[in-house]
Design an enzyme around this catalytic site. Structure first.
Site, PDB file in Angstrom:
ATOM      1  N   ASN A   8       0.881  -1.173   0.000  1.00 31.73           N
ATOM      2  CA  ASN A   8       0.000   0.000   0.000  1.00 31.73           C
ATOM      3  C   ASN A   8       0.918   1.223   0.000  1.00 31.73           C
ATOM      4  O   ASN A   8       1.498   1.576   1.017  1.00 31.73           O
ATOM      5  CB  ASN A   8      -0.883  -0.031   1.252  1.00 31.73           C
ATOM      6  N   ARG A 101      -2.504  -2.235  -3.482  1.00 33.29           N
ATOM      7  CA  ARG A 101      -3.728  -1.463  -3.285  1.00 33.29           C
ATOM      8  C   ARG A 101      -3.670  -0.249  -4.214  1.00 33.29           C
ATOM      9  O   ARG A 101      -2.718   0.524  -4.168  1.00 33.29           O
ATOM     10  CB  ARG A 101      -3.818  -0.980  -1.842  1.00 33.29           C
ATOM     11  N   HIS A 190     -13.203   2.450  -0.357  1.00 29.00           N
ATOM     12  CA  HIS A 190     -13.209   1.454   0.735  1.00 29.00           C
ATOM     13  C   HIS A 190     -13.793   0.114   0.264  1.00 29.00           C
ATOM     14  O   HIS A 190     -14.250  -0.686   1.074  1.00 29.00           O
ATOM     15  CB  HIS A 190     -14.072   1.914   1.936  1.00 29.00           C
ATOM     16  N   ARG A 251     -12.566  15.315   7.225  1.00 30.47           N
ATOM     17  CA  ARG A 251     -13.346  15.702   6.036  1.00 30.47           C
ATOM     18  C   ARG A 251     -14.790  16.008   6.394  1.00 30.47           C
ATOM     19  O   ARG A 251     -15.374  15.359   7.265  1.00 30.47           O
ATOM     20  CB  ARG A 251     -13.342  14.568   4.999  1.00 30.47           C
ATOM     21  N   GLU A 394      -8.087  -5.464   5.180  1.00 26.74           N
ATOM     22  CA  GLU A 394      -7.939  -5.141   3.761  1.00 26.74           C
ATOM     23  C   GLU A 394      -6.729  -5.848   3.146  1.00 26.74           C
ATOM     24  O   GLU A 394      -6.763  -6.233   1.984  1.00 26.74           O
ATOM     25  CB  GLU A 394      -7.824  -3.619   3.599  1.00 26.74           C
TER      26      GLU A 394
END
Ligand code: ADP
Length: 406
Positions: A8, A101, A190, A251, A394
């Site tokens: 990643n 990823r 996601h 955010r 993940e």
């Protein structure tokens, strides 16, 4: 035994994980941070258990050091040095493939894809849609292909799981010519986590994935909710970018876009100011001065009004999405919470669902309060809807998907 190295790659970081897929066992993982600005390396090795016995990863040893890391190529050299020095040996556990990823697959990539030079160019091309993420992912892919020349490299996209959204779900009510020229639509993110959690939830309950209507609430620093119908993503809260939807660490999530016009006209804010405001200075951070839910909970417990309001806004938005998504699915069988907040904060889980008693959703307070490592049920036995906490993984999902295409 099939081992996959999962990568990643961020703009200034490289996360890696070496996974034995059949036994669902992480052998080692690491994080190289501050690439290009110093360099902090942390490498973790997990204890080996009896061969043939599936086991969760147990931390054996952690090694940390500071050393200069100039770029992603050097980060890979440092990673290889960590394996050589601290183990496990890559000669004894050679990766059969490297899984990457990749944040944005646009409308082009809807499944894990073996990386060829053309695929690499296409991923780079999608940087227009994900300027913060895809260039960093490509840097990681290039460096990894140079470091591991003899094995296939596979891209696993955060957007891919949401390729099943219907046009009504992914289309914004925007001038069609503008939207199509600039590829503006809901993509959703996601996806790897939503897929992993929904499949794990169905398996845990002994239900056929095809028969269940699920909500997955991925509540981490970034947060999104997905409605999953028979294993297919039907609706998801992140949109053209990961900015839309729920209240997040830094955010805004949803906001009236006219606010931006107003700030540009009245406060003289430029594009970069607005970008930073929406992505970095908002959410829990903007409301209460910290992006970490632990600080919000502590503040709320000691009567801090800003923290209490941040908590209430967070929960209010969650409830609205949960209700809307149940309506889109025409009902719900399973609701799963995952990621940092979803896995750890019992109050958020309870408050998010507390108004759904009329649908027969009933949590059992004792089960909800228990902390534990694995997947667990927190609803009462007579609840009409199964409510679960499902720790996301993940890396394992990327490793599985990587193996599935080589
Ligand atoms: P990311 O989205 O960066 O992968 P995580 O899923 O790890 O993030 O979630 C990180 C967030 O989860 C933290 O910022 C924090 O708000 C929250 N979190 C993590 N652990 C706890 C905890 N024990 N209690 C409350 N909140 C937590």
């Amino acid at each position: 035994m099939s081992v996959v190295l999962v990568i990643n790659s961020g703009s200034s970081s490289l996360k890696y994980s070496l996974i034995e897929v059949e036994r669902e066992r992480e052998l080692a993982s690491g994080l190289i941070e501050r690439i290009g600005a110093g360099g902090v390396v942390s490498h973790r090795v997990f204890a080996l258990t009896e061969p043939g016995v599936p086991a969760p990863a147990v931390l054996d040893e952690r090694f940390e050091e500071e050393r200069p890391v100039a770029d992603h190529d050097e980060a890979f050299a440092v990673m290889l040095a960590q394996f050589a020095e601290h183990g496990p040996s890559l000669d004894e556990h050679p990766p059969a493939a490297v899984g990457h990823r990749v944040v944005h697959g646009g409308a082009r990539f809807f499944e894990p894809t073996v990386i060829t030079p053309l695929v690499e160019i296409n991923i780079e091309d999608l940087s227009v849609l994900a300027p913060l993420h895809n260039p960093a992912n490509v840097a990681g892919i290039r460096a990894a292909r140079a470091a591991f020349r003899d094995v296939p490299h596979v891209a696993v996209f955060d957007t891919a799981f949401h390729q099943t959204l219907a046009p009504a779900a992914y289309t914004y009510a925007l001038d069609t010519a503008i939207a199509s020229e600039h590829r503006i639509r809901r993509y959703g993110f996601h996806g790897t986590s939503h897929k992993y959690v929904s499949e794990a939830a169905a398996r845990f309950l002994g239900r056929d994935l095809a028969d269940v209507r699920q909500l997955v609430l991925h509540l981490g620093n970034g947060a999104s909710i997905t409605a999953i119908d028979g294993g297919r993503s039907a609706e998801t809260s992140m949109g053209f970018t990961p900015l839309e939807g729920l209240v997040m660490g830094t955010r805004t999530g949803d906001i009236d876009p006219a606010v931006l016009l107003h700030l540009a006209r009245r406060a003289g804010m430029g594009i970069d100011d607005l970008d930073a405001l929406l992505n970095k200075r908002s959410g829990l951070q903007g409301l209460a001065g910290s992006n970490d839910m632990r600080d919000i909970l502590a503040g709320r417990a000691t009567g801090d009004e800003a923290a209490a309001l941040a908590y209430d806004v967070y929960v209010h938005r969650l409830r609205a999405y949960i209700g809307a998504y149940i309506a889109q699915l025409g009902g719900v069988d399973v609701i799963s919470f995952t990621a940092g907040v979803g896995e750890n904060v019992a109050d958020i889980r309870a408050d998010a669902l507390s108004t759904l008693g009329f649908l027969g959703v009933r949590l059992e307070a004792g089960r909800n309060a228990v902390r534990g490592p694995g997947i667990r049920r927190i609803s009462a036995d007579d609840s009409a809807v199964a409510v679960l906490v499902v720790p996301t993984d993940e890396e394992l999902e990327i490793a599985r998907q990587t193996l599935s295409v080589i």
